[in-house]
Enzyme design. Sequence first.
Site, PDB file in Angstrom:
ATOM      1  N   ASP A  79      38.586   5.437 -30.513  1.00 44.76           N
ATOM      2  CA  ASP A  79      39.372   5.838 -29.537  1.00 44.76           C
ATOM      3  C   ASP A  79      39.191   7.257 -29.357  1.00 44.76           C
ATOM      4  OD1 ASP A  79      42.046   6.963 -30.375  1.00 44.76           O
ATOM      5  OD2 ASP A  79      41.563   5.012 -31.653  1.00 44.76           O
ATOM      6  N   ASP A 168      49.226   2.754 -23.877  1.00 47.80           N
ATOM      7  CA  ASP A 168      49.441   3.146 -25.207  1.00 47.80           C
ATOM      8  C   ASP A 168      50.934   3.843 -25.241  1.00 47.80           C
ATOM      9  OD1 ASP A 168      49.980   5.201 -27.236  1.00 47.80           O
ATOM     10  OD2 ASP A 168      48.293   6.566 -26.700  1.00 47.80           O
ATOM     11  N   GLU A 170      53.835   4.766 -27.547  1.00 48.72           N
ATOM     12  CA  GLU A 170      54.101   5.529 -28.955  1.00 48.72           C
ATOM     13  C   GLU A 170      55.212   6.339 -28.937  1.00 48.72           C
ATOM     14  OE1 GLU A 170      51.242   8.564 -30.307  1.00 48.72           O
ATOM     15  OE2 GLU A 170      49.990   6.988 -29.032  1.00 48.72           O
TER      16      GLU A 170
END
Length: 280
Positions: A79, A168, A170
Amino acid sequence: MSVHPSLRRLFAALLAVLPVLLIALSATAPTASAADRPGRPDRHPERNWMGSTVRIHEPGIPDPVPAPWLTAASVEGVDVSGHQGAVDWAALWDSGVRFAYVKATEGNYYQNPSFGQQYNGSYGIGMIRGAYHFATPNDSGGAEQAHYFADRGGGWSADGRTLPGVLDIEYNPYGDTCYGLSQAAMVSWIRDFTDTYRARTGRDAVIYTTTDWWTQCTGNNGSFGATDPLWIARYNTTPGTLPNGWAYQTFWQYTSTGPIVGDHNRFNGTFEQLQTLANG
């Protein structure tokens, strides 16, 4: 040595206007990062990538090598995001990398300025590729960020080589770990994002997270496992304990210090199964 009076006057004039010129130049020449986050000078999205906060909160072990029994039927991937700039896709291909995810957006204010080279470059070399969105749930709603992502590179096409988009989610790089949301509010935000992304693209978004963050910020909610593939981050030799609701991970980010680009991942299956995921 004497200086002609006219030259002295010229030097004096230049010295007088020089500070004004310097101020004007500094005010009118934006940095690349500022230009890519209009209206949000308090943000640093160029320093946020998939796992950038994980390696701070959960550093794991240096240079982990996945256990052999986990790699027998798996596919290597990477990534990338704007902080890497132009990526050497040929070198990654030659090293065995066969898929890539590229950061497209963050919050409701940032687009990766290197997205075109990274997204199209990985595709051009032969990889299966996809895009991801770095979520900031305290900035706007999940539905709004899903639209922002889908409109700016996060869509999906049935070409056999485009993977579904990734949420994503986090640790907050700007403050409170859970972005100031309660566990119930966080689950609702994620649900709004995934529902909207599905409505826009016809695909269920992949969810990238860690078990620790998921437990803290959603109460280890188990309601997404039936629909949204899991991308677990854990820098170790195994993926470890998974969040509630998922019996297995689809992707595993196992290191942030791999060759060429840092972040390396494993798809939990064969290349043919990765193609099936891309085909929908």
